[in-house]
Scaffold this active site. Structure first.
Site, PDB file in Angstrom:
ATOM      1  N   ASP A  59      -7.856  -5.377   0.101  1.00  0.00           N
ATOM      2  CA  ASP A  59      -8.295  -6.234  -0.956  1.00  0.00           C
ATOM      3  C   ASP A  59      -7.785  -7.748  -0.543  1.00  0.00           C
ATOM      4  OD1 ASP A  59      -9.897  -4.512  -2.578  1.00  0.00           O
ATOM      5  OD2 ASP A  59      -7.675  -4.029  -2.621  1.00  0.00           O
ATOM      6  N   HIS A  73       0.770  -1.339   0.121  1.00  0.00           N
ATOM      7  CA  HIS A  73      -0.158  -0.110  -0.012  1.00  0.00           C
ATOM      8  C   HIS A  73       0.673   1.266  -0.031  1.00  0.00           C
ATOM      9  CE1 HIS A  73      -3.281   2.910   1.254  1.00  0.00           C
ATOM     10  NE2 HIS A  73      -3.911   2.343   0.761  1.00  0.00           N
TER      11      HIS A  73
HETATM   12  N1  ACO Z   1       4.609  -7.037  -4.609  1.00  0.00           N
HETATM   13  C1  ACO Z   1       6.144  -7.253  -4.996  1.00  0.00           C
HETATM   14  N2  ACO Z   1       6.590  -6.545  -4.699  1.00  0.00           N
HETATM   15  C2  ACO Z   1       5.441  -4.951  -4.370  1.00  0.00           C
HETATM   16  C3  ACO Z   1       4.222  -4.782  -3.677  1.00  0.00           C
HETATM   17  C4  ACO Z   1       3.190  -6.400  -4.246  1.00  0.00           C
HETATM   18  N3  ACO Z   1       2.260  -6.441  -4.518  1.00  0.00           N
HETATM   19  N4  ACO Z   1       3.852  -4.392  -3.923  1.00  0.00           N
HETATM   20  C5  ACO Z   1       5.389  -3.247  -4.269  1.00  0.00           C
HETATM   21  N5  ACO Z   1       6.077  -3.727  -3.995  1.00  0.00           N
HETATM   22  C6  ACO Z   1       8.092  -3.532  -4.258  1.00  0.00           C
HETATM   23  C7  ACO Z   1       7.459  -2.412  -5.541  1.00  0.00           C
HETATM   24  O1  ACO Z   1       8.352  -3.311  -6.669  1.00  0.00           O
HETATM   25  C8  ACO Z   1       8.810  -1.843  -4.894  1.00  0.00           C
HETATM   26  O2  ACO Z   1       9.734  -2.458  -4.963  1.00  0.00           O
HETATM   27  P1  ACO Z   1      11.160  -1.672  -5.282  1.00  0.00           P
HETATM   28  O3  ACO Z   1      11.522  -0.222  -4.202  1.00  0.00           O
HETATM   29  O4  ACO Z   1      12.572  -2.513  -5.952  1.00  0.00           O
HETATM   30  O5  ACO Z   1      11.287  -1.341  -7.254  1.00  0.00           O
HETATM   31  C9  ACO Z   1       8.231  -1.381  -3.764  1.00  0.00           C
HETATM   32  O6  ACO Z   1       8.285  -2.675  -3.420  1.00  0.00           O
HETATM   33  C10 ACO Z   1       6.929  -0.849  -3.191  1.00  0.00           C
HETATM   34  O7  ACO Z   1       6.286  -0.144  -4.149  1.00  0.00           O
HETATM   35  P2  ACO Z   1       5.623   0.421  -5.272  1.00  0.00           P
HETATM   36  O8  ACO Z   1       5.007   0.677  -5.834  1.00  0.00           O
HETATM   37  O9  ACO Z   1       6.712   1.744  -5.029  1.00  0.00           O
HETATM   38  O10 ACO Z   1       4.719   1.275  -3.963  1.00  0.00           O
HETATM   39  P3  ACO Z   1       3.524   2.383  -4.230  1.00  0.00           P
HETATM   40  O11 ACO Z   1       3.040   3.106  -2.924  1.00  0.00           O
HETATM   41  O12 ACO Z   1       3.470   2.539  -5.949  1.00  0.00           O
HETATM   42  O13 ACO Z   1       2.564   0.917  -4.883  1.00  0.00           O
HETATM   43  C11 ACO Z   1       0.520  -0.432  -4.857  1.00  0.00           C
HETATM   44  C12 ACO Z   1       1.567   0.821  -3.427  1.00  0.00           C
HETATM   45  C13 ACO Z   1       0.479  -0.373  -5.865  1.00  0.00           C
HETATM   46  C14 ACO Z   1      -0.208  -0.519  -4.217  1.00  0.00           C
HETATM   47  C15 ACO Z   1       1.381  -1.662  -5.096  1.00  0.00           C
HETATM   48  O14 ACO Z   1       2.018  -1.727  -3.570  1.00  0.00           O
HETATM   49  C16 ACO Z   1       0.768  -2.787  -5.782  1.00  0.00           C
HETATM   50  O15 ACO Z   1       0.282  -2.890  -6.554  1.00  0.00           O
HETATM   51  N6  ACO Z   1      -0.059  -3.764  -5.205  1.00  0.00           N
HETATM   52  C17 ACO Z   1      -0.433  -4.815  -5.221  1.00  0.00           C
HETATM   53  C18 ACO Z   1      -2.333  -4.322  -6.118  1.00  0.00           C
HETATM   54  C19 ACO Z   1      -3.456  -4.201  -4.528  1.00  0.00           C
HETATM   55  O16 ACO Z   1      -2.889  -4.528  -3.846  1.00  0.00           O
HETATM   56  N7  ACO Z   1      -3.767  -2.997  -4.855  1.00  0.00           N
HETATM   57  C20 ACO Z   1      -4.743  -2.952  -3.934  1.00  0.00           C
HETATM   58  C21 ACO Z   1      -4.645  -1.348  -3.664  1.00  0.00           C
HETATM   59  S1  ACO Z   1      -5.158  -0.884  -1.687  1.00  0.00           S
HETATM   60  C22 ACO Z   1      -6.515  -0.291  -3.112  1.00  0.00           C
HETATM   61  O17 ACO Z   1      -6.804   0.663  -3.622  1.00  0.00           O
HETATM   62  C23 ACO Z   1      -7.486  -0.147  -1.764  1.00  0.00           C
END
Ligand code: ACO
Length: 431
Positions: free
Chosen positions: A366, A308
């Site tokens: 979720d 998140h």
């Molecule tokens: N699985 C694996 N790696 C992940 C995940 C994941 N679910 N989420 C983040 N990371 C990693 C990224 O690759 C990144 O790694 P790095 O620093 O080596 O590049 C690091 O963790 C930070 O992630 P970001 O994408 O920069 O974080 P951001 O805040 O931009 O994204 C998000 C947040 C979109 C929710 C992301 O965690 C994700 O895609 N999760 C899966 C989708 C999801 O569950 N969305 C629901 C969100 S809650 C909602 O809307 C109700």
């Protein structure tokens, strides 16, 4: 916004600027950079708005490190266990918990606006049968501005109020009808003697040939899903609603924009994507392979329902959702549900894995919601529409707050331009 004596100094080239700082009631202080361009000639650069507060708000507060979510100061776990969705709607919209009389009046107003203009059925019928219900919702909610002209003048507080009630009241009917259309069943009209969640379940699962008796435990679980999704501060879809409304667009158009944004798999679409992922994993013995893929930089796969932008701790909604999943599956007599087993094991493995620990990736709302909705009989395509039904009150509360803010200006971000500089047009024969 309270005046502050505290300032931040920014210096670059031969310039030194003193920028005001403001203290929030909770959360980090902010530096007011509004004069940065007029006095310093520079912009700030913050793709994804990771460090930018775009508005003042009094509605919802998240402490991502503590894993805390407050609506008007009340913690979400207390609201989920002691309150119910329409009371939370009142709290979000008007700022305080209602008295018994205020609640009765509010519930009456919502209940009496649940029907859709009969002609709107033509809209549903215009879609292909296999249309995703979110596509139908974006279209139908946008089209409400063509049906309810008497509540589109945003300068009139009474019209704003009517539009708010209409949207909260009609959204379950729209979502249920999108579902009915997709399965080729007749639309079921709302019933005023049922509560919000029961009414929605009945509109989804009753057929004219056979009525649907709503199980109170399922209605409670549905209501809790609505409550847990009601608002979440300045997330992507809410910010979309705010940006759309900053131009003065009518509320139905703004909420349609919010629904469109919510649809994406990184946001509201994650609940559908998460259950599909859990099914693909299939059994707990496949988990190591998927964990390895999630950690592989060359693989676009991410663990859906994990991570998140704001929470760097447990999403408090996920805890309640997990408990609810156990209750619902228990009620339905679904013991040894393989998807739930896989989800629990996946959570356990990920929470012990260095990659997830270091990046502070925890289950979000979720992760378990899809399991509950699936057990209730909803297809995965309905998961995000249900989220949209619940989030409508959050979008509207934030929209109302913005419209009445005297500081409101049209939203207009700037850019770090990296394209070509001025050059002369070349005639086609010379290219
Ligand atoms: N699985 C694996 N790696 C992940 C995940 C994941 N679910 N989420 C983040 N990371 C990693 C990224 O690759 C990144 O790694 P790095 O620093 O080596 O590049 C690091 O963790 C930070 O992630 P970001 O994408 O920069 O974080 P951001 O805040 O931009 O994204 C998000 C947040 C979109 C929710 C992301 O965690 C994700 O895609 N999760 C899966 C989708 C999801 O569950 N969305 C629901 C969100 S809650 C909602 O809307 C109700």
């Amino acid at each position: 916004m309270s005046d502050s004596q505290k300032t931040a100094k920014v210096s670059f080239d031969d310039k030194e600027l003193e920028l005001p700082m403001y203290a929030p009631t909770a959360g980090p202080e902010v530096i007011d950079i509004r004069k940065l361009y007029s006095e310093g000639g520079v912009f700030t650069y913050d793709p994804g708005f990771a460090s930018t507060a775009a508005c003042d708000s009094t509605i919802t507060f998240i402490d991502g490190d503590k894993g805390q979510l407050l609506h008007r100061g009340y913690p979400i776990d207390q609201l989920a266990s002691k309150s119910h969705f329409l009371e939370v709607c009142y709290l979000l919209l008007y700022g305080e918990l209602p008295t018994a009389e205020q609640l009765e009046d509010f519930e009456h107003r919502v209940t009496n606006h649940t029907m859709l203009h009969e002609q709107m059925q033509n809209f549903f019928r215009g879609f292909r049968r296999d249309a995703h219900p979110m596509a139908v919702m974006v279209g139908v909610v946008g089209a409400m501005s063509a049906f309810y002209h008497d509540s589109t003048d945003i300068s009139d507080p009474w019209q704003r109020e009517v539009a708010s009630i209409r949207l909260i009241a009609k959204m379950p009917t729209i979502a249920a009808w999108a579902y009915k259309y997709s399965v080729g069943q007749p639309f079921i009209y709302p019933r005023n003697d049922l509560d919000y969640a029961s009414n929605f379940l009945r509109m989804c699962f009753a057929v004219p040939a056979e009525d649907y008796n709503v199980d109170p435990v399922l209605a409670r679980a549905m209501d809790r899903i609505f409550t847990l999704h009601a608002d979440h501060e300045q997330n992507a879809s809410t910010s979309t609603v705010r940006l759309a409304s900053s131009s003065g667009a009518n509320p139905f158009a703004c909420i349609a924009a919010g629904i469109a944004c919510l649809w994406g798999p990184a946001h509201g679409g994650a609940n559908q994507a998460c259950l599909e992922m859990l099914r693909e994993i299939g059994t707990p013995d496949q988990i190591p392979e998927y964990i390895a893929r999630a950690k592989d930089k060359n693989d676009p796969f991410r663990l859906m329902g994990f991570g998140h932008r704001v929470y760097k701790n447990f999403d408090p909604r996920a805890k309640v959702m997990k408990q609810s999943a156990d209750e619902v599956l228990d009620l339905l007599g679904i013991e040894d549900n393989p998807t739930l087993q896989t989800a629990k094991e996946l959570e356990r493995v990920a929470l012990e894995d260095d990659y997830f620990v270091e990046k502070k990736l925890y289950p979000n709302v979720d992760f378990y919601s899809g399991i509950i909705l699936d057990a209730m009989g909803f297809p995965t395509s309905m998961f995000t529409p249900i989220f949209a039904v619940a989030r409508t009150v959050g979008w509207i509360s934030q929209w109302k707050e913005q419209i009445s803010d005297p500081q409101l200006r049209i939203g207009r971000p700037r850019q770090l331009y990296q394209g070509k500089t001025l050059r002369d047009y070349v005639d086609v024969e010379n290219r």
